[in-house]
Design an enzyme around this catalytic site. Structure first.
Site, short mmCIF file in Angstrom:
data_model
loop_
_atom_site.label_atom_id
_atom_site.label_comp_id
_atom_site.label_asym_id
_atom_site.label_seq_id
_atom_site.Cartn_x
_atom_site.Cartn_y
_atom_site.Cartn_z
N SER A 113 0.79 -1.22 0.00
CA SER A 113 0.00 0.00 0.00
C SER A 113 0.82 1.27 0.00
CB SER A 113 -0.97 -0.03 1.19
OG SER A 113 -1.88 1.02 1.08
N HIS A 114 0.66 2.06 1.07
CA HIS A 114 1.31 3.37 1.13
C HIS A 114 2.77 3.27 1.59
CE1 HIS A 114 -0.30 2.16 4.94
NE2 HIS A 114 0.60 2.91 5.52
N ASP A 277 -2.33 6.72 -3.29
CA ASP A 277 -1.20 6.02 -2.68
C ASP A 277 -0.66 4.90 -3.57
OD1 ASP A 277 -3.28 4.21 -2.42
OD2 ASP A 277 -2.49 3.39 -0.56
N ASP A 279 -1.08 1.70 -3.92
CA ASP A 279 -1.96 0.74 -4.59
C ASP A 279 -3.31 1.33 -4.97
OD1 ASP A 279 -2.68 0.91 -1.91
OD2 ASP A 279 -3.51 -1.11 -1.87
N ASP A 281 -5.76 2.84 -3.25
CA ASP A 281 -6.99 2.81 -2.44
C ASP A 281 -7.13 4.03 -1.54
OD1 ASP A 281 -5.01 2.02 -0.71
OD2 ASP A 281 -5.98 0.13 -0.10
N ARG A 282 -6.04 4.74 -1.30
CA ARG A 282 -6.12 5.95 -0.46
C ARG A 282 -6.25 7.21 -1.31
NH1 ARG A 282 -2.34 5.54 4.84
NH2 ARG A 282 -2.87 3.41 5.38
N LYS A 376 -11.40 0.40 -0.12
CA LYS A 376 -11.46 1.84 -0.28
C LYS A 376 -10.92 2.17 -1.66
CE LYS A 376 -7.25 2.47 2.53
NZ LYS A 376 -7.05 1.14 3.12
C1 G16 Z 1 -4.68 -0.19 5.80
C2 G16 Z 1 -6.08 -0.61 6.01
C3 G16 Z 1 -6.89 0.54 6.51
C4 G16 Z 1 -6.26 1.14 7.74
C5 G16 Z 1 -4.83 1.49 7.45
C6 G16 Z 1 -4.05 2.00 8.65
O1 G16 Z 1 -4.63 0.74 4.76
O2 G16 Z 1 -6.64 -1.11 4.83
O3 G16 Z 1 -8.18 0.09 6.75
O4 G16 Z 1 -6.95 2.26 8.16
O5 G16 Z 1 -4.16 0.38 6.95
O6 G16 Z 1 -3.82 0.96 9.49
P1 G16 Z 1 -2.82 1.08 10.70
O7 G16 Z 1 -3.26 2.27 11.48
O8 G16 Z 1 -3.00 -0.21 11.44
O9 G16 Z 1 -1.44 1.29 10.14
P2 G16 Z 1 -3.71 0.50 3.51
O10 G16 Z 1 -3.97 1.68 2.63
O11 G16 Z 1 -2.33 0.42 4.06
O12 G16 Z 1 -4.16 -0.82 2.95
#
Ligand code: G16
Length: 543
Positions: A113-114, A277, A279, A281-282, A376
């Site tokens: 992801s990010h 981000d 991937d 989704d953000r 998302k």
């Molecule tokens: C993931 C989850 C999200 C979550 C985020 C932050 O996002 O899919 O639902 O809000 O992590 O999580 P944490 O606070 O545990 O780091 P992504 O965009 O990384 O897939």
């Protein structure tokens, strides 16, 4: 070509976090590491035989080689077909859509992801269910259990296949369909939004900047914004996905998307800015001289979604993660629709969306989405904003000001303290948890504590219970502090401190959030003894 059975042994630490298994890339590239986890996925879902899966990733370093491995393992495990994005690239929402569109048995998404990508950065793998959403905790726990007892995995010794060529091919008896990564997703967006209205807005001189941060949304944003909606060429910057994201940290927040922030707050800023981000989704949205926090974005989208054709019938309900501000709740109350508060992690929205209880979901971590997929969706949020701007014919600043005037303002910020020693972070949370029961009635910074707890969630659809989802300290004046440790980091622990304070208006609606929250911030430091436990006085990232 033969399906080989390879002897292996359990590898410690293959426990999925908030969103799949994320580790440093060299760890994932280590002997049997990826293979053990993928075999555990197949075993935990009752085997792959005869099944169809979607496969794609955000294009980060190792994405291409991992895809070949996963394809060969799917073939050797008897899968019937894998639908894969060209060059093994799919944004996470596009993968979710393909799973649903093709009614597959789920999908494997390769992404961290990010988190930054590259040979020394992060890699990740997660499994999404047939509904297109991330596997729920019971399933990820079964995967983890399987990793602790695995003794062998199956993989074909077939040659790599050409993932650049769109079309159907066979891999050791399994069909592989290489599809264009963008087409189906773009078609879905056209069903939800008034492309004509948005096109007319761009044609009348509306300007925009979309920062794809050298990550997966570049091709999606270029096709939809520039080619289909007529935004000026060059609207999308950093639009070519790179294995290391060009060294960028592809997390769309004011800290990491600072180029976009500088432009939006500089001279000659465009009307609207957005970033996505790694991937896809953000999202972060920002108007000229106007930052929109993710919690406020969710609230504004909920209040205005009916302006887009796909949501003209209204919303069934709005769901937000617990640390997300209550701004969306105020909209739900005004609309007379249901509101839901879930733990952090998009997987917790899946049941609500499947049951038709929630239409829009959002998280403070720059995630918003709807029932169109089960992830998302960054570009979706940007398009809904564009549709709203096209209908309302107002600036982002005007829309925000009207929103706050109507609903009041939930001042909100998240402070992240990254790469803390895990033991120290755990000790801090343990000590705080131990003191929660005694906090009620105490006064701090002139605010009285109304109660404190460790958030627990009972899923209203399947009754599953998730405990210890974050410490909440609630104040009588409606202010709130939430503390939890991130479940997506790969280095030490990241402490997230979520801060909120409500101002009903009409006065006091245009303060700087950090100033408005100053007493809440001081209270958080003192109650959690952050300095004492972690040695930190300042966060690394403020969103
Ligand atoms: C993931 C989850 C999200 C979550 C985020 C932050 O996002 O899919 O639902 O809000 O992590 O999580 P944490 O606070 O545990 O780091 P992504 O965009 O990384 O897939």
């Amino acid at each position: 070509m033969t399906a080989l059975t390879i002897t292996t042994a359990p590898i410690a630490g293959q426990k999925p976090g908030t969103s799949g298994l994320r580790k440093k890339t060299p760890v994932f590239m280590g002997a049997h590491y990826l293979e053990n986890f993928v075999q555990s996925i197949f075993d935990a879902i009752g085997g792959a035989a005869g099944k169809t899966f979607v496969l794609g990733g955000d294009g980060r370093y190792f994405n291409d080689r991992a895809a070949q491995t996963i394809l060969k393992m799917a073939a050797a495990n008897g899968a019937a077909r894998v639908i894969i994005g060209q060059n093994a690239v799919l944004s996470t929402p596009a993968a979710s859509h393909l799973i649903r569109l093709n009614k597959t048995d789920g999908g494997i998404i390769m992404s961290a992801s990010h988190n930054p990508g590259g040979p020394e950065e992060d890699f990740g793998v997660k499994f999404n269910m047939p509904n297109g959403g991330p596997a729920p905790e019971a399933v990820t726990e079964a995967m983890y259990q399987r990793t602790t007892e695995l003794t062998e995995y199956r993989i074909s010794d077939a040659a790599d296949i050409d993932l650049g060529a769109i079309g159907d091919t066979m891999l050791d008896g399994m069909a592989v369909s290489v599809v264009d990564s963008v087409t189906d997703y773009a078609a879905l967006m056209e069903t939800l939004f008034d492309f004509n209205a948005i096109r007319a807005m761009f044609a009348s001189g509306f300007t925009m900047r979309f920062d794809a941060m050298c990550a997966v949304t570049g091709p999606y944003a270029t096709e939809i914004l520039e080619n289909r909606l007529g935004a000026a060429k060059g609207t999308v910057t950093h639009g070519t996905p790179l294995p290391d994201f060009g060294g960028m940290h592809p997390d769309p927040n004011p800290t990491w998307a600072h180029e976009l922030m500088d432009e939006m707050f500089g001279a000659n800023a465009p009307d609207f800015g957005a970033a996505s981000d790694g991937d896809g989704d953000r999202n972060m949205v920002v108007g000229r001289n106007t930052y929109v926090s993710p919690s406020d974005s969710l609230a504004v989208l909920a209040a205005n979604a009916h302006l887009a054709p796909g949501y003209a019938r209204g919303l069934a309900g709005v769901a937000r993660s617990m640390p997300t501000s209550a701004a969306a709740d105020r909209v739900a109350d005004a609309l007379g629709i249901d509101k839901f508060e879930t733990p952090t992690g998009w997987k917790f929205f899946g049941n609500l969306l499947d049951a038709g209880k929630a239409t829009l979901c959002g998280e403070e971590s720059f995630g918003t989405g709807s029932d169109h997929v089960r992830e998302k969706d960054g570009l979706w949020a940007v398009l809904l904003w564009l549709n709203i701007l096209a209908v309302r014919q107002q600036s982002v600043a005007e829309i925000m000001a009207e929103h706050f005037a109507k609903f009041g303002r939930n001042y909100y910020s998240r402070h992240d303290f990254e790469a803390i020693e895990t033991d120290r972070a755990d000790a801090m949370m343990a000590e705080l948890r131990g003191r929660l029961a005694g906090l009620k009635g105490q006064k701090i910074e002139g605010m009285e504590i109304a109660g404190a707890d460790d958030f627990a969630y009972t899923d209203p659809i399947d009754g599953s219970v998730s405990l210890k989802q974050g410490v909440r300290i609630l104040f009588i004046d409606g202010s709130r502090i939430v503390l939890r440790l991130s479940g997506t980091g790969t280095e030490g622990a990241t402490l997230r401190v979520y801060l909120e304070r409500y101002t009903p208006g009409p006065d006091g609606l245009d303060h700087d959030p950090q100033e408005a929250l100053a007493p809440v911030i001081r209270a958080a430091h003192s109650l959690a003894k952050i300095m004492e436990h972690t040695g930190r006085t300042e966060p690394n990232v403020i969103t």
